[in-house]
Design a protein around this motif. Sequence first.
Motif, PDB file in Angstrom:
ATOM      1  N   GLY A   1       0.788  -1.231   0.000  1.00  0.00           N
ATOM      2  CA  GLY A   1       0.000   0.000   0.000  1.00  0.00           C
ATOM      3  C   GLY A   1       0.815   1.273   0.000  1.00  0.00           C
ATOM      4  N   GLY A   2       2.100   1.176  -0.245  1.00  0.00           N
ATOM      5  CA  GLY A   2       2.957   2.365  -0.201  1.00  0.00           C
ATOM      6  C   GLY A   2       2.540   3.457  -1.172  1.00  0.00           C
ATOM      7  N   LEU A   3       2.110   3.072  -2.372  1.00  0.00           N
ATOM      8  CA  LEU A   3       1.685   4.087  -3.340  1.00  0.00           C
ATOM      9  C   LEU A   3       0.382   4.763  -2.909  1.00  0.00           C
ATOM     10  CD1 LEU A   3       2.484   2.347  -6.756  1.00  0.00           C
ATOM     11  CD2 LEU A   3       3.801   4.130  -5.610  1.00  0.00           C
ATOM     12  N   LEU A   4      -0.433   4.063  -2.129  1.00  0.00           N
ATOM     13  CA  LEU A   4      -1.690   4.625  -1.645  1.00  0.00           C
ATOM     14  C   LEU A   4      -1.495   5.572  -0.459  1.00  0.00           C
ATOM     15  CD1 LEU A   4      -3.922   1.424  -1.794  1.00  0.00           C
ATOM     16  CD2 LEU A   4      -4.117   3.449  -3.257  1.00  0.00           C
ATOM     17  N   HIS A   5      -0.397   5.430   0.239  1.00  0.00           N
ATOM     18  CA  HIS A   5      -0.178   6.176   1.477  1.00  0.00           C
ATOM     19  C   HIS A   5      -0.359   7.690   1.332  1.00  0.00           C
ATOM     20  CE1 HIS A   5       2.490   7.803   4.757  1.00  0.00           C
ATOM     21  NE2 HIS A   5       1.512   7.185   5.404  1.00  0.00           N
ATOM     22  N   PRO A   6       0.268   8.358   0.354  1.00  0.00           N
ATOM     23  CA  PRO A   6       0.077   9.809   0.238  1.00  0.00           C
ATOM     24  C   PRO A   6      -1.382  10.209  -0.023  1.00  0.00           C
ATOM     25  CG  PRO A   6       2.010   9.148  -0.986  1.00  0.00           C
ATOM     26  CD  PRO A   6       1.283   7.886  -0.586  1.00  0.00           C
ATOM     27  N   PHE A   7      -2.127   9.358  -0.705  1.00  0.00           N
ATOM     28  CA  PHE A   7      -3.544   9.645  -0.927  1.00  0.00           C
ATOM     29  C   PHE A   7      -4.302   9.568   0.401  1.00  0.00           C
ATOM     30  CE2 PHE A   7      -2.017   8.095  -5.007  1.00  0.00           C
ATOM     31  CZ  PHE A   7      -2.578   8.992  -5.913  1.00  0.00           C
ATOM     32  N   ALA A   8      -3.993   8.539   1.193  1.00  0.00           N
ATOM     33  CA  ALA A   8      -4.673   8.349   2.481  1.00  0.00           C
ATOM     34  C   ALA A   8      -4.383   9.494   3.441  1.00  0.00           C
ATOM     35  CB  ALA A   8      -4.263   7.017   3.106  1.00  0.00           C
ATOM     36  N   ILE A   9      -3.137   9.937   3.510  1.00  0.00           N
ATOM     37  CA  ILE A   9      -2.823  11.010   4.463  1.00  0.00           C
ATOM     38  C   ILE A   9      -3.397  12.354   4.018  1.00  0.00           C
ATOM     39  CG2 ILE A   9      -0.809   9.868   5.441  1.00  0.00           C
ATOM     40  CD1 ILE A   9       0.981  11.635   3.785  1.00  0.00           C
ATOM     41  N   ARG A  10      -3.793  12.471   2.757  1.00  0.00           N
ATOM     42  CA  ARG A  10      -4.482  13.667   2.274  1.00  0.00           C
ATOM     43  C   ARG A  10      -5.995  13.574   2.494  1.00  0.00           C
ATOM     44  NH1 ARG A  10       0.023  13.684  -0.567  1.00  0.00           N
ATOM     45  NH2 ARG A  10       0.897  15.632  -1.325  1.00  0.00           N
TER      46      ARG A  10
END
Length: 91
Positions: free
Chosen positions: A43-52
């Motif tokens: 899920g590393g690529l999803l992480h910046p989306f989640a924290i936004r």
Amino acid sequence: MVSDQSYFNQLSGTSEEFILPYIESFSKFSEVSDILEIGCGQGGLLHPFAIRGHRICGIDINLRKIQFAKEYFQDLYLVKSLKRLSRSGIK
């Protein structure tokens, strides 16, 4: 060998530095968008989306990677789902 956490961090940094700016160069996200990644691994690529604040959904065939992602993202309440895809369907 690179650890799961190190690889996750590398992917998160790549997404932050390259993927998000690329997408935002031609499309604007709504305040809270639904983001799907098929083959999400940890899920590393999803992480910046989640924290936004976006709601993320990741699907992968590797159970161990999905378990890592679930543990890492458990405190981010906007995570919609992280699922394992098997021959018999999504679990």
